[in-house]
Scaffold this motif. Structure first.
Motif, PDB file in Angstrom:
ATOM      1  N   VAL A 276       1.392   4.255   2.255  1.00  0.00           N
ATOM      2  CA  VAL A 276       1.400   4.700   0.861  1.00  0.00           C
ATOM      3  C   VAL A 276       0.023   4.410   0.259  1.00  0.00           C
ATOM      4  O   VAL A 276      -0.452   3.272   0.300  1.00  0.00           O
TER       5      VAL A 276
ATOM      6  N   TYR B   9       2.030   9.670   5.786  1.00  0.00           N
ATOM      7  CA  TYR B   9       1.445   9.031   4.614  1.00  0.00           C
ATOM      8  C   TYR B   9       1.811   9.817   3.369  1.00  0.00           C
ATOM      9  O   TYR B   9       2.128  11.015   3.421  1.00  0.00           O
ATOM     10  N   VAL B  10       1.773   9.127   2.227  1.00  0.00           N
ATOM     11  CA  VAL B  10       1.909   9.753   0.920  1.00  0.00           C
ATOM     12  C   VAL B  10       0.734   9.258   0.092  1.00  0.00           C
ATOM     13  O   VAL B  10       0.538   8.052  -0.057  1.00  0.00           O
ATOM     14  N   GLU B  11      -0.067  10.173  -0.428  1.00  0.00           N
ATOM     15  CA  GLU B  11      -1.258   9.794  -1.180  1.00  0.00           C
ATOM     16  C   GLU B  11      -1.053   9.954  -2.674  1.00  0.00           C
ATOM     17  O   GLU B  11      -0.101  10.588  -3.142  1.00  0.00           O
TER      18      GLU B  11
ATOM     19  N   VAL C 206      -0.172   7.904  -5.127  1.00  0.00           N
ATOM     20  CA  VAL C 206       1.095   7.376  -5.633  1.00  0.00           C
ATOM     21  C   VAL C 206       0.816   6.321  -6.698  1.00  0.00           C
ATOM     22  O   VAL C 206       0.175   5.303  -6.428  1.00  0.00           O
TER      23      VAL C 206
ATOM     24  N   VAL D 260       8.788   6.262  -3.656  1.00  0.00           N
ATOM     25  CA  VAL D 260       8.144   6.714  -2.420  1.00  0.00           C
ATOM     26  C   VAL D 260       8.429   5.753  -1.269  1.00  0.00           C
ATOM     27  O   VAL D 260       8.743   6.178  -0.151  1.00  0.00           O
TER      28      VAL D 260
END
Length: 356
Positions: free
Chosen positions: A33, A66-68, A70, A79
């Motif tokens: 994250v 991945y999560v960008e 955030v 998330v």
């Protein structure tokens, strides 16, 4: 980012969670994250390089996601919970403001391992990790002072938390080790990533006489402003030389690849444990980017010597005598601040112009 604390254990290291079972056949799923857009430089970009290192080292044995971009707070909790629900067995939360959301989700998923960058709260399935960024800041301050003509430097800083304060102080102490009259002016942006605010802060510092600018923010704005206005800069997080080919002197960079690969391997083997990691020059988690051609050989050699001394422990950036900005003694001659004292730093050293 964020508050580097170290040694403030709130939960003892736990025994390793069990190795993956036959039911977990297939690649191990690992989530990341990020607090800002990945881009091609900055805090999140460096963590993304670490994720790519995991893919390169472990290949088909892992599947990383991945999560960008955030935001810290409720969005982070959502998330992180989604990554856990999706079956990720190890989740890296890479910003200080993710600390409490990570702990909350970890309580709900006790069989999943979580790691939080720069936080100080741990649990049986939550570990913490960070780098001794201040070591690089100290040497960067020396270089900046050697290159400054006015003796005035500027620092564009995100939030007044201990990790950021450490960096400003170390930069100032490094500068004053070669120029006892050096001054470092501070402007806060109250944001990790806001190119517009960062540019505006740099403009203010330049107007106040600073001829070398550094930062503890995530974008490339400072390097770009320096190049546009012919002012030297020292970048942070990543090598940003391509944004300031004539003026970006170097960068304090963060290297996460070896750490991430090692922790994923441990999780796969069932040897992962909760605990705290704080690495610096010695561990390869902090490095200085290649120097600009403008940096003289003598300054490069001086920097190399100081890096070696910090790595072997013979030089400690926060070794006395140290005064605070009011002139009050804080560290006696010959003494050095402990990790705990550094982690809780909430005061500026002599030579810093700014308020916490």
């Amino acid at each position: 980012m964020l508050l580097s604390r170290r040694t403030l254990l709130l939960a003892p290291p736990a025994a390793g969670l069990a190795a993956r079972t036959a039911a977990a056949a297939g690649p191990m799923k690992v989530g990341f994250v990020y607090v800002s857009p990945i881009g091609d430089a900055g805090w999140s970009f460096q963590h993304e390089l670490g994720r790519r290192a995991v893919d390169a080292a472990l290949g088909s044995a892992v599947k990383t996601v991945y999560v960008e971009n955030v935001e810290e707070g409720a969005d982070a909790e959502r998330v992180i919970r989604k990554l856990a629900s999706d079956g990720n067995e190890l989740i890296f939360a890479t910003s200080f403001g993710y600390m409490n959301p990570t702990l909350k989700v970890a309580q709900q998923f006790p069989k999943i391992r979580f790691e939080h960058a720069t936080g100080y709260k741990r649990a049986a399935n939550v570990a913490t990790y960070s780098a001794r960024f201040y070591e690089g800041r100290y040497v960067a301050g020396m270089i900046a002072a050697r290159m400054s003509k006015t003796g005035i430097m500027g620092d564009v800083a995100a939030f007044p938390i201990p990790e950021v304060v450490q960096g400003i102080n170390a930069f100032t102490l490094g500068a004053r080790s070669v120029n006892p009259k050096a001054q470092v002016k501070v402007v806060w942006t109250s944001s990790w990533f806001d190119p517009g605010k960062e540019r505006a802060a740099a403009d203010v510092l330049i107007a106040q006489g600073a001829d070398v600018i550094t930062h503890h923010t995530d974008s490339t704005a400072i390097a770009q402003v320096g190049e546009e206005k012919g002012v030297f800069t020292v970048a942070y997080n990543s090598d940003m030389a391509k944004y300031g080919p004539k003026t970006c002197l170097t960068a304090v960079t963060h290297v996460w690849g070896d750490y991430y690969v090692g922790r994923v391997k441990a999780a796969m083997a069932g040897t992962w444990t909760s605990g705290d990691t704080w690495g610096g020059f010695k561990d390869g988690m902090v490095k200085l980017a290649p120097y600009n051609a403008a940096v003289p050989d003598a300054v490069r050699q001086e920097a190399a010597a100081k890096i070696a001394q910090i790595a072997d422990g013979s030089l400690k950036p926060f070794q006395g005598p140290i005064m605070d900005q009011s002139g009050k003694p804080k560290v006696a001659a010959g003494a050095a601040m402990s990790d705990k004292e550094i982690a809780e730093m909430k005061w500026f050293v002599e030579g810093v112009q700014g308020k916490i």
